[in-house]
Scaffold this active site. Sequence first.
Site, PDB file in Angstrom:
ATOM      1  N   ASP A   1       0.848  -1.194   0.000  1.00 19.80           N
ATOM      2  CA  ASP A   1       0.000   0.000   0.000  1.00 19.80           C
ATOM      3  C   ASP A   1       0.878   1.237   0.000  1.00 19.80           C
ATOM      4  O   ASP A   1       1.720   1.400   0.885  1.00 19.80           O
ATOM      5  CB  ASP A   1      -0.906   0.007   1.235  1.00 19.80           C
ATOM      6  CG  ASP A   1      -2.034  -0.991   1.105  1.00 19.80           C
ATOM      7  OD1 ASP A   1      -2.230  -1.804   2.014  1.00 19.80           O
ATOM      8  OD2 ASP A   1      -2.711  -0.971   0.056  1.00 19.80           O
TER       9      ASP A   1
ATOM     10  N   ASP B   1     -10.413  -5.179  -1.100  1.00 20.91           N
ATOM     11  CA  ASP B   1      -9.343  -4.724  -0.214  1.00 20.91           C
ATOM     12  C   ASP B   1      -9.940  -3.897   0.924  1.00 20.91           C
ATOM     13  O   ASP B   1     -10.568  -2.872   0.687  1.00 20.91           O
ATOM     14  CB  ASP B   1      -8.363  -3.864  -1.025  1.00 20.91           C
ATOM     15  CG  ASP B   1      -7.241  -3.294  -0.189  1.00 20.91           C
ATOM     16  OD1 ASP B   1      -6.416  -2.556  -0.738  1.00 20.91           O
ATOM     17  OD2 ASP B   1      -7.206  -3.575   1.023  1.00 20.91           O
TER      18      ASP B   1
END
Length: 227
Positions: A39, A180
């Site tokens: 991320d 996600d």
Amino acid sequence: MRIPEGVVIAPSVLAADYARLADHVREAEEAGARWFQLDVMDGRFVPNLAAGLPVARALRASTEAFLDAHLMVHEPGRFLGPFADAGADLITIHQEASLHLHRDLTEIRRLGCRAGVALNPSTPAETIGEVLHLVDLVLVMTVNPGFGGQKFIRPVLPKLGRIQELVAERGLAPTRLQVDGGVDLETAPLAVEAGADVLIAGSSVFRGTGTVAENFHALQSAAAIRL
Ligand code: DX5
């Protein structure tokens, strides 16, 4: 690199212990993880900062697994080359963050990476209709991006089926559908049932009740229940 096939649990290293990232990644890999997500956050597109190119390079050096860079950054076109050079196999950019989405997705593929486009919970599937032929994966965010450990937003799930319809209407090959955020033992089977085949899991893998391996295996079992 080929995209791993089948229903995949892909650990997000956001929740890993960055002081021993390689160890945590190795534990997940030994448990069977074939796909990891990094991320990347810029503090502008999302209200948080996380990982950058040095971590991407360190992650690449620590695993042969499929590496997915999720760019939660404003105007991601500025960073496609550097993340491709850092070793990303797939680069996902946000529909909401790219001023020229068609150009950016085309560039990701020109760089030799797989291309993904991400949609925030409030962004309709229809907004990516004109670029579905340019992507290998659509990331349907099941939390508002910026932080791990949030609650899964269940009303987002029908968006997966809508994307499948848009893909079929265009006569395109089925795209990988990734969710996600808030993926755990309860929400994993719901996501698979709704059409997801790549489940990003951070907290439930690296901060769950068991070891990394136990947590990973429990998620795999949960996701496989309804197959
Ligand atoms: C949000 C992040 C998270 C992370 C996984 O911007 O993208 O979704 O990958 O978070 P959890 O801990 O919910 O699995």
